[in-house]
Design a protein around this motif. Sequence first.
Motif, PDB file in Angstrom:
ATOM      1  N   TYR A 117      78.697  96.510 -45.786  1.00  0.00           N
ATOM      2  CA  TYR A 117      78.542  95.678 -44.589  1.00  0.00           C
ATOM      3  C   TYR A 117      79.886  95.236 -43.995  1.00  0.00           C
ATOM      4  O   TYR A 117      79.910  94.622 -42.933  1.00  0.00           O
ATOM      5  CB  TYR A 117      77.726  94.418 -44.925  1.00  0.00           C
ATOM      6  CG  TYR A 117      76.351  94.758 -45.468  1.00  0.00           C
ATOM      7  CD1 TYR A 117      75.334  95.171 -44.623  1.00  0.00           C
ATOM      8  CD2 TYR A 117      76.098  94.696 -46.834  1.00  0.00           C
ATOM      9  CE1 TYR A 117      74.082  95.505 -45.119  1.00  0.00           C
ATOM     10  CE2 TYR A 117      74.849  95.028 -47.332  1.00  0.00           C
ATOM     11  CZ  TYR A 117      73.836  95.436 -46.479  1.00  0.00           C
ATOM     12  OH  TYR A 117      72.613  95.772 -46.972  1.00  0.00           O
ATOM     13  N   LEU A 176      73.653  94.617 -40.627  1.00  0.00           N
ATOM     14  CA  LEU A 176      73.271  96.018 -40.784  1.00  0.00           C
ATOM     15  C   LEU A 176      74.381  96.762 -41.494  1.00  0.00           C
ATOM     16  O   LEU A 176      75.561  96.426 -41.348  1.00  0.00           O
ATOM     17  CB  LEU A 176      73.026  96.653 -39.412  1.00  0.00           C
ATOM     18  CG  LEU A 176      72.008  95.935 -38.499  1.00  0.00           C
ATOM     19  CD1 LEU A 176      71.952  96.628 -37.146  1.00  0.00           C
ATOM     20  CD2 LEU A 176      70.632  95.886 -39.142  1.00  0.00           C
ATOM     21  N   GLN A 177      74.020  97.771 -42.237  1.00  0.00           N
ATOM     22  CA  GLN A 177      75.054  98.552 -42.910  1.00  0.00           C
ATOM     23  C   GLN A 177      75.891  99.292 -41.873  1.00  0.00           C
ATOM     24  O   GLN A 177      75.472  99.507 -40.738  1.00  0.00           O
ATOM     25  CB  GLN A 177      74.418  99.561 -43.857  1.00  0.00           C
ATOM     26  CG  GLN A 177      73.673 100.684 -43.128  1.00  0.00           C
ATOM     27  CD  GLN A 177      73.473 101.907 -43.989  1.00  0.00           C
ATOM     28  OE1 GLN A 177      72.570 101.931 -44.809  1.00  0.00           O
ATOM     29  NE2 GLN A 177      74.345 102.913 -43.812  1.00  0.00           N
ATOM     30  N   ALA A 200      70.313  92.206 -47.349  1.00  0.00           N
ATOM     31  CA  ALA A 200      70.802  91.759 -46.037  1.00  0.00           C
ATOM     32  C   ALA A 200      70.087  90.474 -45.635  1.00  0.00           C
ATOM     33  O   ALA A 200      68.879  90.328 -45.816  1.00  0.00           O
ATOM     34  CB  ALA A 200      70.563  92.843 -44.994  1.00  0.00           C
ATOM     35  N   ASP A 255      67.916  96.346 -41.873  1.00  0.00           N
ATOM     36  CA  ASP A 255      69.026  97.124 -42.428  1.00  0.00           C
ATOM     37  C   ASP A 255      68.556  98.548 -42.743  1.00  0.00           C
ATOM     38  O   ASP A 255      69.242  99.536 -42.428  1.00  0.00           O
ATOM     39  CB  ASP A 255      69.523  96.410 -43.696  1.00  0.00           C
ATOM     40  CG  ASP A 255      70.750  97.065 -44.289  1.00  0.00           C
ATOM     41  OD1 ASP A 255      71.533  97.683 -43.539  1.00  0.00           O
ATOM     42  OD2 ASP A 255      70.932  96.951 -45.521  1.00  0.00           O
TER      43      ASP A 255
END
Lengths: 736, 136
Positions: A250, A269-270, A200, A215
């Motif tokens: 993502y 962020l996921q 990320a 993340d």
Amino acid sequence: MKRALLAVCAAAFFASPALAGNITWHGGNVQVTSTTHAIFWLPPGQHFEPTTGNAATDAANDTRYENFMIRYLQNVGGSDLYNTTTQYTGANGQITNVSTFAGSTVDTNAYPHAGTTVDPLGNDDLQNEVDAVRAAQGWPAGDQNGYFIFTANGIQSCFNSSNCSYNAYCAYHYWFDGTDGAISWANMPEARSLGGCGSANVTGDNDADADIELDVLSHEHLEMVTDPQGDGWYDTNYSGENGDKCVRTYGIRNSIGANIYMNNFAFQLQREWSNAISGCAMSYETSAPFINQPTLQLSASLAPATFPGNPGDALVYTLTVTNPSNAEAATNLVLNTTLPAGLTRTGGASLSINVGNLAVHDSATYAINVTPGSWLLDGSVETVSTVAGYQDILGNVRPDIAASDSSTVVNAQPTLNLPGPQTQDYHDALTFGISATDVNAGDTITLTASGLPAGLTFTDNGNRTGTVSGTLTATPGVYTATFTANDHHHTTLVNGTVTITVTTEETTLTYTGPTVILQGGSGLTLQARLLEDGTVAPNPFGQTIHFTIGSDSCNGTTDATGLAQCSVIPTGPLGNETITSTFAGDTYYKPSSDSDTVIVFSFPSRGAFAVGDRTLAEAGPSATVTWWSDSWWALNSLTGGTAPLSFKGFAGVVTTLPTTSPANVCGTTFKTGPGNSPPPTEGVPTYMGVLVATSATKSGSTVNGTWSGIVVVRTDPGYSPSPGHPGTGTIVGVFC
Amino acid sequence: MRGLAIGVVVAALALPAAAAPAQSKPLFDFGRTGGTRAPFEATIAADGTVSVTGGVRSLGPVTLTKPALQGLLRLAKTVGFWSLPSKIRCPGPGGLVTEYLRIHTATQDKRVDSFGGCRLGFEQLYAVVKAAAGLQ
């Protein structure tokens, strides 16, 4: 601790390849509201970020790293991402979109182990640290609280003998019974230093370590919220909790790598598992389609706001489409632009733009170059419009949005510059110019003329000037010519008039008839030529020319050459007389006249006197000659030789004397007797025609002669038919 | 102590391999999924060829000898791999990976998934197979 392990046993998950199953509740609590705490365990000499060798820089980097973690914890509550957890309910109630950051601390106590793969920190070491800090800070226990313990760059830890940070996790969340209650916590190694923990990255924040850690932090945090003690929400197929099932997914990231904004802070962020859509989501809504709906903003600008409206005018239609959503990208975005009939595309972006995806907080700007296809009328409003069609990430069609903008044609009328009244004679050349001016430099102005008098033509020079030219053939009079200037942008044309006065043409009249005139006879032909400006014959012809000589007069009519003639029988006195030629003027021509002095003469009542041709030739003008004398032969010299002594100057029979003016004959012989035979007339005219003899010979009693012309002699007094009284006079003219 | 034993076995297996007939399925298929770490999958073919995909560090191209492969199969038998449950559920926190190992021979085919690392026999066999394949 024992209770915790039993709970975890029930929450054991297996991350199988099939992640499609929904997560289910297993009877325990959730964090209805989350209260978070951050523990930065950073002994002296340790850093979160890779060391730079500069202590101050390292310290600043560590502070930045910590602040990034704090910023997430401060802003995640109320966010779209956090809202994905609100669809889940535990034994203690439904999760709310509330997460409160309660505080942070930096603990500089030494690690109990080296933190290497050989001597890693253990799970108990970390739990003890949480408890110790909690006690020192006075932070509470309870499953609604979450403690996140961050260890330094490169520090390894193991959950047990075979599950360590270097082979089995990037972070994990767990729980234990603290001295005052259940503690939910998360082991947060420095993930980037572990490797294999994602990539990320949000460009611009200059902290790749923090981005990856954020993340992982979000992953653990939202798992803790939905499954704080292993008996909350997870997938029974062992694919894990809401974070595990979507790890490192993502969705669509924006131009800086972000896919979620929290209070305007960008994060990558996921996504989290959402049972509502049986998939990974960045947001949640309670009704279909169960994700936030991106509502794009479309703006359009057509510049300039006003333009002259000429082909070639450059207008730029600028489209900007923006996705203000904090969490949801738009997909299959297509912008279809419609041009008004008056405009055409010349370049730039296409009229149909396939944008594709538009991520959160991203915008796309396109410029379409357009120009008028033809001249546009002043005041017309050209509106370009665009409709944007798009979908959400699930393929749900969103309502079209539209934007448009207009530009108005503002074009001033040209100004026509005309000369004053024009005056010119009939059949004379006339040239004058007109022009137009226009504040709109790009306007093409067409000039026209009407009502021009015949003979004039108008030429539009194509450069805002025009020329009137030609030779006037119109009947003299006053004409009003109308000129127009058309800039092609107005229905009403600019016009003006010029008065053109065609005046009658100047003429000259020149008498061209005989100036030595035989009195009486069978007639005098008078002749004159009428010319325009002394050069060309009138057109049309047929003008009446009035001639007068004494009391005699006649009228002639001009022919195509301007010549007019008529005849009279002159009855006036001998000597000088005046012939007047007069043109009274007509529609086309001004009057003109001529006046000439002529000599009127006559012959004797019979026969004629003679002078020698050579004598005449040798005499100067107005010379005195002898036309009757007994010495005529000595006083007159002839081309044909000396005249006989018996010829005294009078020819009794002349073949043939002229009877008209001009002379209808001139020559050629005469005959007479010698001496005074026959005797000449008793008297002679005061202005008398005299033969120009070229020869005279005597043959017997007859003198034969020839003659070649007639001169007029003003006779002197003293003449008598007797040869002893010679007849003399002054030559005043030549008749023929 | 366990780490020393694994190291000895790895040293014995990592020898130049003789060619062996390839089978349609690999002899060993192992890796990790789930959790927060990057997954990987590795295979050891019947001819000893190692193939790896995913997020794991490899020491380089390795081909196991036939005796090495036979040694791994003997270790599997020794640790009781063929009698392990297909799913080993150990207590553990969210975030851990699941390790799996599948052995396919002419007569047997078995896969075991293990979460939490509490079954020592599986953990030993998994660690030796991973090390023999040159993976860290």
